[in-house]
Enzyme design. Structure first.
Site, short mmCIF file in Angstrom:
data_model
loop_
_atom_site.label_atom_id
_atom_site.label_comp_id
_atom_site.label_asym_id
_atom_site.label_seq_id
_atom_site.Cartn_x
_atom_site.Cartn_y
_atom_site.Cartn_z
N CYS A 156 0.81 -1.23 0.00
CA CYS A 156 0.00 0.00 0.00
C CYS A 156 0.84 1.27 0.00
O CYS A 156 0.33 2.35 -0.28
CB CYS A 156 -0.94 0.01 1.20
SG CYS A 156 -2.26 -1.18 1.03
N1 COA Z 1 -20.65 -8.95 7.37
C1 COA Z 1 -21.18 -9.05 8.59
N2 COA Z 1 -20.47 -9.24 9.73
C2 COA Z 1 -19.14 -9.35 9.59
C3 COA Z 1 -18.49 -9.25 8.36
C4 COA Z 1 -19.30 -9.04 7.20
N3 COA Z 1 -18.77 -8.94 5.99
N4 COA Z 1 -17.16 -9.38 8.52
C5 COA Z 1 -16.96 -9.55 9.84
N5 COA Z 1 -18.15 -9.55 10.49
C6 COA Z 1 -18.39 -9.73 11.94
C7 COA Z 1 -17.27 -10.52 12.58
O1 COA Z 1 -17.51 -11.90 12.47
C8 COA Z 1 -17.34 -10.03 14.01
O2 COA Z 1 -18.39 -10.68 14.66
P1 COA Z 1 -18.24 -11.05 16.24
O3 COA Z 1 -18.11 -9.73 16.94
O4 COA Z 1 -19.52 -11.76 16.50
O5 COA Z 1 -17.01 -11.89 16.35
C9 COA Z 1 -17.71 -8.56 13.85
O6 COA Z 1 -18.36 -8.46 12.57
C10 COA Z 1 -16.54 -7.62 13.93
O7 COA Z 1 -15.53 -8.10 13.03
P2 COA Z 1 -14.10 -7.46 12.96
O8 COA Z 1 -13.29 -8.16 11.90
O9 COA Z 1 -13.49 -7.38 14.32
O10 COA Z 1 -14.47 -6.01 12.42
P3 COA Z 1 -13.68 -4.65 12.49
O11 COA Z 1 -14.51 -3.68 13.18
O12 COA Z 1 -12.26 -4.82 12.91
O13 COA Z 1 -13.66 -4.22 10.93
C11 COA Z 1 -12.08 -4.14 9.11
C12 COA Z 1 -13.01 -5.00 9.97
C13 COA Z 1 -11.29 -5.04 8.18
C14 COA Z 1 -12.93 -3.19 8.29
C15 COA Z 1 -11.11 -3.34 10.00
O14 COA Z 1 -10.48 -4.17 10.94
C16 COA Z 1 -10.01 -2.59 9.25
O15 COA Z 1 -10.29 -1.78 8.39
N6 COA Z 1 -8.76 -2.82 9.65
C17 COA Z 1 -7.59 -2.17 9.08
C18 COA Z 1 -7.44 -2.63 7.70
C19 COA Z 1 -6.25 -2.07 6.98
O16 COA Z 1 -5.87 -0.95 7.07
N7 COA Z 1 -5.65 -2.92 6.21
C20 COA Z 1 -4.62 -2.56 5.37
C21 COA Z 1 -4.92 -3.26 4.11
S1 COA Z 1 -3.86 -2.73 2.88
#
Ligand code: COA
Length: 372
Positions: A156
């Protein structure tokens, strides 16, 4: 010393859009099919059912509302869940090169330059379509540039690291007109069958032209300084390298696509990025109050809100920290450059800003610019 400047920028946006609703319909159809196929094992507790995704979750967790992709049909086919982007014959332009050329044409037009004046092309992206010859050399050939060209990959952070490399060469006098181009086909290294990340990425290409400020033909952004930093982490990883053919059953290996521990990335990268920008500002003799705009990496809205607040010491006002991720999703290295390209022409003489990208590595790169 030669003062480098960004004299043009451009964005190539693919034609096809996938909305969250369309994406979730396809994912849920896939989940239903897999769950039906495994009904007995699921009932016996031997296999976990694939849970449904939700458009509401996607918007609230990431801020993403839609994404552009190079191929929509393949991604939305529940029996496929992968873009139909076949490798082209050796005598046809590669897909990345074609996307790159489209972004470069806009950037060169803005700079008032002809491609024949370009003497450096850096193709900086998080994945390259082949090992060699470099995509950058193909792009150099397609546009009719001189000089030399090479590929770079810092995931990235590829764009900002590429800008540092090009700006340093302009400053040293070894090149006169450089292009840093970022064709990102993220849809081809995303696992669309993984509910935790299937909504994250989109496709795009961005380009900037970097020249000595003294040669600029119009409004430009002087590059006052660049800073790159890396710290090893496995929390964003893709194992799909050239040894893949030696792996058995590689198609079934989840680690051959993008993988992340999103929560950890969130927690670990945020402090790294805010401290990086603040340190860069301080060492340049700039204060956060000097910044008219922050063009940040576009992965997550909450993440950007946090960084903006930490850097400025207050909640950013409307327009100060433009997000494009609601329309484009995460486009890896191109995200901060889309924001810069679309939201910089209104700045006036002397206005200052920072372009900052961050991601796998971990890596973080910042570019301090001033309108001139
Ligand atoms: N639809 C519905 N629910 C979902 C889901 C989806 N697509 N994906 C995950 N969930 C659920 C999970 O199972 C979890 O459920 P639980 O609380 O019962 O265990 C809950 O939603 C929260 O999931 P989580 O993965 O902890 O979400 P989050 O708030 O961390 O958001 C991201 C996920 C990926 C958006 C976030 O972590 C993020 O943006 N992180 C940084 C990413 C980044 O910068 N990456 C660099 C890439 S280049």
């Amino acid at each position: 010393m030669i003062q480098p400047a960004i004299t043009g920028s451009g964005v190539f946006t693919p034609e096809s859009i996938i909305t969250n609703d369309e994406l979730v319909v396809a994912f849920n159809a896939y989940a239903d099919r897999v769950n039906a196929e495994n009904a007995d094992a699921i009932a016996a507790g031997e296999v976990e059912a694939v849970p449904h995704s939700s458009a509401e979750f996607i918007v609230s967790a990431s801020g993403i509302e839609q994404r552009y992709v190079m191929d929509k049909d393949g991604v939305l086919d529940p029996d496929r869940m992968f873009p139909k982007l076949n490798a082209r014959p050796d005598d046809a332009p590669s897909i990345m090169a074609e996307m790159a050329v489209a972004a470069i044409e806009t950037a060169l037009a803005q700079a008032g330059r002809d491609a024949s004046e370009v003497d450096l092309v850096i193709c900086a992206a998080s994945n390259h379509e082949r090992a060699y010859p470099a995509i950058a050399v193909e792009i150099q050939n397609l546009i009719g540039a001189g000089g030399f060209a090479f590929d770079m990959n810092v995931a990235c952070s590829s764009a900002t690291f590429g800008i540092q490399a090009a700006a340093d060469m302009v400053r040293a006098g070894s090149v006169q007109c450089a292009i840093v181009v970022n064709p990102e086909i993220c849809s081809a290294h995303l696992e669309w069958r993984d509910r935790d990340c299937h909504f994250i990425f989109g496709d795009v290409a961005t380009a900037v032209v970097i020249e000595p400020a003294a040669n600029a033909k119009g409004a430009h952004f002087m590059i006052h300084g660049t800073r790159c930093a890396t710290e090893y982490s496995n929390n964003i990883r893709n194992n799909n390298g050239f040894l893949r053919r030696t792996h058995d059953q590689m198609d079934d290996r989840r680690d051959m696509q993008f993988m992340q521990n999103g929560r950890k990335v969130f927690k670990e990268v945020l402090p790294m990025v805010s401290a990086h920008i603040l340190g860069h500002l301080q060492d340049t003799g700039w204060t956060p109050d000097d910044l008219k705009r922050l063009w940040l990496h576009q992965a997550n809205k909450t993440m950007n809100d946090f960084i903006g607040k930490k850097v400025l010491g207050r909640t950013p006002i409307a327009g100060e920290q433009p997000n494009i991720l609601q329309d484009y999703a995460n486009t890896s290295s191109a995200g901060s450059i889309i924001a810069f390209s679309k939201y910089s022409s209104d700045l006036t003489l002397g206005d200052r800003g920072v372009i900052c990208s961050f991601g796998a590595g971990y890596s973080v790169g910042s570019v301090l610019v001033q309108r001139a």
